[in-house]
Motif scaffolding. Structure first.
Motif, PDB file in Angstrom:
ATOM      1  N   MET A  15    -111.017 121.511  45.501  1.00 38.56           N
ATOM      2  CA  MET A  15    -111.716 122.145  46.148  1.00 38.56           C
ATOM      3  C   MET A  15    -111.627 122.942  47.049  1.00 38.56           C
ATOM      4  SD  MET A  15    -114.863 122.377  45.541  1.00 38.56           S
ATOM      5  CE  MET A  15    -115.655 124.046  45.894  1.00 38.56           C
ATOM      6  N   ASN A  19    -112.253 127.176  47.298  1.00 36.84           N
ATOM      7  CA  ASN A  19    -112.508 127.881  48.106  1.00 36.84           C
ATOM      8  C   ASN A  19    -112.117 128.995  48.279  1.00 36.84           C
ATOM      9  OD1 ASN A  19    -114.733 125.989  47.775  1.00 36.84           O
ATOM     10  ND2 ASN A  19    -113.754 125.403  49.769  1.00 36.84           N
ATOM     11  N   LYS A  22    -112.718 131.294  45.876  1.00 40.50           N
ATOM     12  CA  LYS A  22    -113.828 132.485  46.313  1.00 40.50           C
ATOM     13  C   LYS A  22    -113.041 133.269  46.945  1.00 40.50           C
ATOM     14  CE  LYS A  22    -116.923 128.367  45.100  1.00 40.50           C
ATOM     15  NZ  LYS A  22    -117.639 127.374  45.525  1.00 40.50           N
ATOM     16  N   TRP A  33    -118.226 133.422  41.109  1.00 44.07           N
ATOM     17  CA  TRP A  33    -118.069 132.655  42.165  1.00 44.07           C
ATOM     18  C   TRP A  33    -118.635 132.909  43.706  1.00 44.07           C
ATOM     19  CZ3 TRP A  33    -112.472 130.383  41.532  1.00 44.07           C
ATOM     20  CH2 TRP A  33    -111.988 129.569  39.708  1.00 44.07           C
ATOM     21  N   GLY A  36    -122.539 129.991  44.893  1.00 39.84           N
ATOM     22  CA  GLY A  36    -122.138 128.584  44.768  1.00 39.84           C
ATOM     23  C   GLY A  36    -121.116 127.820  44.031  1.00 39.84           C
ATOM     24  N   TYR A  37    -121.281 127.719  42.122  1.00 37.23           N
ATOM     25  CA  TYR A  37    -120.456 128.086  41.254  1.00 37.23           C
ATOM     26  C   TYR A  37    -119.180 127.678  41.947  1.00 37.23           C
ATOM     27  CZ  TYR A  37    -118.243 127.515  36.945  1.00 37.23           C
ATOM     28  OH  TYR A  37    -117.372 127.091  35.987  1.00 37.23           O
ATOM     29  N   ASP A  39    -119.075 124.132  42.391  1.00 39.78           N
ATOM     30  CA  ASP A  39    -119.124 123.392  43.605  1.00 39.78           C
ATOM     31  C   ASP A  39    -118.904 122.362  43.735  1.00 39.78           C
ATOM     32  OD1 ASP A  39    -121.191 122.261  41.501  1.00 39.78           O
ATOM     33  OD2 ASP A  39    -122.488 122.682  42.521  1.00 39.78           O
ATOM     34  N   TYR A  40    -118.866 120.837  44.721  1.00 39.09           N
ATOM     35  CA  TYR A  40    -117.557 119.900  44.262  1.00 39.09           C
ATOM     36  C   TYR A  40    -118.629 119.374  43.456  1.00 39.09           C
ATOM     37  CZ  TYR A  40    -115.864 115.474  46.530  1.00 39.09           C
ATOM     38  OH  TYR A  40    -116.176 114.516  46.734  1.00 39.09           O
ATOM     39  N   ASP A  41    -119.547 118.698  43.316  1.00 44.40           N
ATOM     40  CA  ASP A  41    -120.468 118.110  42.152  1.00 44.40           C
ATOM     41  C   ASP A  41    -119.731 118.138  40.910  1.00 44.40           C
ATOM     42  OD1 ASP A  41    -121.551 116.816  43.537  1.00 44.40           O
ATOM     43  OD2 ASP A  41    -123.486 117.480  43.321  1.00 44.40           O
ATOM     44  N   CYS A  42    -119.350 119.826  40.308  1.00 47.17           N
ATOM     45  CA  CYS A  42    -118.953 120.197  39.665  1.00 47.17           C
ATOM     46  C   CYS A  42    -117.489 119.922  38.984  1.00 47.17           C
ATOM     47  CB  CYS A  42    -118.711 121.605  39.330  1.00 47.17           C
ATOM     48  SG  CYS A  42    -118.068 122.899  37.739  1.00 47.17           S
ATOM     49  N   ARG A  93    -112.385 127.812  35.525  1.00 44.86           N
ATOM     50  CA  ARG A  93    -112.457 127.206  37.211  1.00 44.86           C
ATOM     51  C   ARG A  93    -111.024 127.529  36.887  1.00 44.86           C
ATOM     52  NH1 ARG A  93    -116.281 124.003  34.982  1.00 44.86           N
ATOM     53  NH2 ARG A  93    -115.367 122.558  34.442  1.00 44.86           N
ATOM     54  N   ASP A 154    -123.475 130.782  34.060  1.00 48.23           N
ATOM     55  CA  ASP A 154    -123.429 131.163  35.528  1.00 48.23           C
ATOM     56  C   ASP A 154    -124.275 131.988  36.093  1.00 48.23           C
ATOM     57  OD1 ASP A 154    -122.976 130.587  38.689  1.00 48.23           O
ATOM     58  OD2 ASP A 154    -121.132 131.449  38.236  1.00 48.23           O
TER      59      ASP A 154
END
Length: 165
Positions: A15, A19, A22, A33, A36-37, A39-42, A93, A154
């Motif tokens: 992350m 970040n 981003k 980006w 949000g996308y 994000d941590y869950d992804c 990503r 996205d």
């Protein structure tokens, strides 16, 4: 350099790289980006599904990417045409760490993905990016990717590329 599978416990490291990317995109005025996308869950799901990888150079993590051999549903609705209907690898990503940006690492990473794919008998490589991300488009073209059309991903239109190797 090598690609190493990310461990779930390393999600924060991934992350931090995401970040940084981003922030870099935002500084260039690129909207990619910025909503949000990813994000941590992804990123956590990439690890859970064994699709999250670190690019490692001399034991130092220099980048993060998702390598997926299961297909991308958005690619089924390409406005254009793929070069092949064969199985493919997709990279999502991909981000290079701030400390190592500008060192041609993306090209090296793509070569490692191709090697990994070839070992699985797959020689078809797909990727997409934002139309405003001219830096990534340059990297893709430099590495033999060919523009194939547009997809919706996205919540925005992306430009899609592929390559046979």
């Amino acid at each position: 350099m090598e690609l190493r599978l990310m461990q779930l416990s390393e999600t924060d490291i991934a992350m931090n790289i995401i970040n940084g990317a981003k922030k870099h995109l935002k500084e260039q005025g690129i909207d990619q980006w910025q909503k949000g996308y990813p994000d941590y869950d992804c990123i956590k799901n990439d690890a859970i599904n064994n699709k999250g990888f670190f690019a490692v150079d001399n034991d130092k993590i220099v980048g993060y990417l998702c390598i997926d051999f299961d297909g991308e549903p958005a690619y089924d609705n390409l406005q254009g045409s793929w070069s092949s209907d064969n199985s493919y690898v997709v990279v999502h990503r991909m981000a290079i760490s701030e400390a190592t940006r500008g060192q041609n690492l993306s090209s090296q990473i793509f070569k490692l993905v191709e090697k990994m794919s070839a070992e699985k008998g797959i020689n078809n490589f797909r990727v997409d990016t934002d139309a405003a991300n001219v830096k990534m488009q340059h990297i893709l073209k430099k590495n033999g990717f060919i523009y194939r059309g547009t997809i919706w991903f996205d919540n925005s239109e992306k430009i899609a590329f592929d390559k046979q190797f």
